[in-house]
Design a protein around this motif. Structure first.
Motif, short mmCIF file in Angstrom:
data_model
loop_
_atom_site.label_atom_id
_atom_site.label_comp_id
_atom_site.label_asym_id
_atom_site.label_seq_id
_atom_site.Cartn_x
_atom_site.Cartn_y
_atom_site.Cartn_z
N ARG A 180 -4.42 6.41 -3.58
CA ARG A 180 -5.01 6.33 -2.24
C ARG A 180 -6.49 6.00 -2.31
N LEU A 219 0.81 -1.20 0.00
CA LEU A 219 0.00 0.00 0.00
C LEU A 219 0.85 1.25 0.00
N ALA A 224 -6.87 2.36 -3.31
CA ALA A 224 -6.54 1.48 -2.18
C ALA A 224 -7.72 1.40 -1.22
N SER A 225 -8.31 2.54 -0.93
CA SER A 225 -9.44 2.57 -0.01
C SER A 225 -10.63 1.80 -0.57
N CYS A 261 0.91 4.09 -2.78
CA CYS A 261 0.40 5.39 -2.36
C CYS A 261 1.48 6.45 -2.27
N SER A 262 2.69 6.15 -2.63
CA SER A 262 3.76 7.13 -2.46
C SER A 262 4.00 7.92 -3.72
N GLY A 319 -0.46 9.54 -6.89
CA GLY A 319 -0.75 9.59 -5.47
C GLY A 319 -2.19 9.58 -5.02
N GLU A 320 -2.93 10.63 -5.26
CA GLU A 320 -4.29 10.74 -4.72
C GLU A 320 -5.21 9.67 -5.28
#
Length: 173
Positions: A152, A27, A155-156, A31-32, A148-149
């Motif tokens: 995220r 993750l 992933a959520s 997410c990085s 990035g965003e």
């Protein structure tokens, strides 16, 4: 006097800790992507970001259509399925909200034919669980390919999809 080693023969982290660390690393790698700026000077990443958002929104709308078909075929499952279906619809809106041009992703999802829904409620739930799991897996794999965003958000939503799959199986009873 030397200290005797602990009675536990194996040193180091337990398997559970290693698995949790590996999942967290995946993750974090996904997410990085920086500060959430998905565009570049050339705009190439921006269009890839938009396509990824549109695809994710479309996938969520198609999954919501599957829920609708199961609800139509098995109204007795409504209490169990409506909250999950509402979350899937919210996922589609979240992906659409981040798009600069929401028109491509705002197209309605194709209707799922009633014949595609198993007549046995347990099999219908299993089919929904499989659809949720497959989509969650595709989204988890896509984490490394998006900025990035969006990573995220993916992933959520992938984690929510995995939870939905669990709730749709016997483990969720």
């Amino acid at each position: 006097m030397p200290l005797s080693p602990p009675s536990r023969a194996l040193w180091g982290p337990r398997r559970r800790t290693l698995l949790a660390s590996a999942a967290g690393t995946v993750l974090l790698v996904g997410c990085s992507g920086g500060n959430g700026d998905s565009g570049t000077a050339g705009g190439g990443s921006r269009s890839a970001d938009e396509r990824s958002r549109a695809r994710a929104a479309r996938d969520s709308r198609e999954l919501a259509a599957r829920y609708d078909a199961v609800l139509a075929a098995h109204p007795d499952l409504a209490r169990r399925l409506r909250p999950l279906r509402a979350e899937v619809a919210a996922h589609a809106k979240a992906f659409e909200a981040g798009a600069t041009d929401p028109s491509p992703s705002a197209a309605p999802a194709a209707a799922v034919p009633a014949a595609a829904v198993p007549t046995d409620p347990a099999k219908a739930l299993a089919a929904l669980a499989t659809a949720e799991r497959d989509l969650a897996d595709r989204r988890a794999k896509a984490l490394l390919e998006v900025p990035g965003e969006l990573a995220r958000l993916l992933a959520s939503v992938a984690a929510a999809g995995a939870a939905h799959a669990y709730l749709l199986t016997d483990g969720g009873k």
